[in-house]
Design a protein around this motif. Structure first.
Motif, PDB file in Angstrom:
ATOM      1  N   LEU A  14      -6.042   7.334   4.116  1.00  0.00           N
ATOM      2  CA  LEU A  14      -5.406   7.999   5.244  1.00  0.00           C
ATOM      3  C   LEU A  14      -6.431   8.390   6.296  1.00  0.00           C
ATOM      4  O   LEU A  14      -6.221   8.164   7.497  1.00  0.00           O
ATOM      5  CB  LEU A  14      -4.643   9.233   4.761  1.00  0.00           C
ATOM      6  CG  LEU A  14      -3.914  10.039   5.829  1.00  0.00           C
ATOM      7  CD1 LEU A  14      -2.810   9.186   6.443  1.00  0.00           C
ATOM      8  CD2 LEU A  14      -3.345  11.305   5.240  1.00  0.00           C
ATOM      9  N   LEU A  15      -7.552   8.930   5.863  1.00  0.00           N
ATOM     10  CA  LEU A  15      -8.581   9.339   6.818  1.00  0.00           C
ATOM     11  C   LEU A  15      -9.179   8.141   7.550  1.00  0.00           C
ATOM     12  O   LEU A  15      -9.430   8.210   8.752  1.00  0.00           O
ATOM     13  CB  LEU A  15      -9.676  10.139   6.105  1.00  0.00           C
ATOM     14  CG  LEU A  15      -9.249  11.509   5.592  1.00  0.00           C
ATOM     15  CD1 LEU A  15     -10.388  12.160   4.824  1.00  0.00           C
ATOM     16  CD2 LEU A  15      -8.809  12.397   6.737  1.00  0.00           C
ATOM     17  N   VAL A  20      -9.711   5.003  12.498  1.00  0.00           N
ATOM     18  CA  VAL A  20      -9.607   3.729  13.221  1.00  0.00           C
ATOM     19  C   VAL A  20      -8.598   3.854  14.356  1.00  0.00           C
ATOM     20  O   VAL A  20      -8.853   3.394  15.478  1.00  0.00           O
ATOM     21  CB  VAL A  20      -9.226   2.580  12.258  1.00  0.00           C
ATOM     22  CG1 VAL A  20      -8.871   1.316  13.016  1.00  0.00           C
ATOM     23  CG2 VAL A  20     -10.366   2.315  11.291  1.00  0.00           C
ATOM     24  N   PHE A  21      -7.476   4.502  14.102  1.00  0.00           N
ATOM     25  CA  PHE A  21      -6.458   4.679  15.140  1.00  0.00           C
ATOM     26  C   PHE A  21      -7.019   5.457  16.326  1.00  0.00           C
ATOM     27  O   PHE A  21      -6.865   5.048  17.481  1.00  0.00           O
ATOM     28  CB  PHE A  21      -5.240   5.416  14.560  1.00  0.00           C
ATOM     29  CG  PHE A  21      -4.230   5.791  15.603  1.00  0.00           C
ATOM     30  CD1 PHE A  21      -3.413   4.825  16.177  1.00  0.00           C
ATOM     31  CD2 PHE A  21      -4.107   7.108  16.020  1.00  0.00           C
ATOM     32  CE1 PHE A  21      -2.482   5.167  17.144  1.00  0.00           C
ATOM     33  CE2 PHE A  21      -3.177   7.461  16.988  1.00  0.00           C
ATOM     34  CZ  PHE A  21      -2.363   6.490  17.550  1.00  0.00           C
ATOM     35  N   PHE A  22      -7.691   6.571  16.057  1.00  0.00           N
ATOM     36  CA  PHE A  22      -8.229   7.380  17.153  1.00  0.00           C
ATOM     37  C   PHE A  22      -9.385   6.681  17.868  1.00  0.00           C
ATOM     38  O   PHE A  22      -9.562   6.850  19.076  1.00  0.00           O
ATOM     39  CB  PHE A  22      -8.646   8.766  16.656  1.00  0.00           C
ATOM     40  CG  PHE A  22      -7.471   9.661  16.376  1.00  0.00           C
ATOM     41  CD1 PHE A  22      -6.531   9.932  17.354  1.00  0.00           C
ATOM     42  CD2 PHE A  22      -7.286  10.216  15.126  1.00  0.00           C
ATOM     43  CE1 PHE A  22      -5.444  10.743  17.120  1.00  0.00           C
ATOM     44  CE2 PHE A  22      -6.203  11.041  14.864  1.00  0.00           C
ATOM     45  CZ  PHE A  22      -5.274  11.298  15.860  1.00  0.00           C
ATOM     46  N   MET A  23     -10.164   5.894  17.148  1.00  0.00           N
ATOM     47  CA  MET A  23     -11.248   5.149  17.799  1.00  0.00           C
ATOM     48  C   MET A  23     -10.676   4.089  18.737  1.00  0.00           C
ATOM     49  O   MET A  23     -11.191   3.883  19.840  1.00  0.00           O
ATOM     50  CB  MET A  23     -12.173   4.509  16.756  1.00  0.00           C
ATOM     51  CG  MET A  23     -13.024   5.510  16.010  1.00  0.00           C
ATOM     52  SD  MET A  23     -14.058   6.516  17.075  1.00  0.00           S
ATOM     53  CE  MET A  23     -15.191   5.307  17.669  1.00  0.00           C
ATOM     54  N   LEU A  24      -9.633   3.399  18.306  1.00  0.00           N
ATOM     55  CA  LEU A  24      -9.001   2.404  19.182  1.00  0.00           C
ATOM     56  C   LEU A  24      -8.366   3.071  20.396  1.00  0.00           C
ATOM     57  O   LEU A  24      -8.448   2.550  21.514  1.00  0.00           O
ATOM     58  CB  LEU A  24      -7.964   1.597  18.410  1.00  0.00           C
ATOM     59  CG  LEU A  24      -8.524   0.642  17.360  1.00  0.00           C
ATOM     60  CD1 LEU A  24      -7.387   0.009  16.568  1.00  0.00           C
ATOM     61  CD2 LEU A  24      -9.376  -0.421  18.008  1.00  0.00           C
TER      62      LEU A  24
END
Length: 65
Positions: A14-15, A20-24
């Motif tokens: 999950l982390l 990855v989501f926030f970096m993208l």
């Protein structure tokens, strides 16, 4: 671990997915800001060029004495 009945998600997974989501998302926002800044710089240079052309046209139109 998060347990949703038949589906469970481990904290590590999950982390990593959130990271990855926030970096993208951050990369997308940074690209948008870069494009906006670059367009502003180009517009400023274009305006300065227009001022130079107008000054040269005025100088050319002035009658010689």
């Amino acid at each position: 671990m998060l347990d949703f009945g038949a589906v469970s998600i481990e904290w590590g997974t999950l982390l990593i997915q959130l990271f990855v989501f926030f970096m993208l998302l951050a990369l997308f926002i940074a690209c948008c800001l870069f494009i906006v800044k670059r367009m502003g710089t180009k517009q400023k240079a274009f305006d300065e060029l227009e001022k130079r052309v107008a000054a040269l046209e005025q100088e050319r139109k002035r009658p010689e004495s």
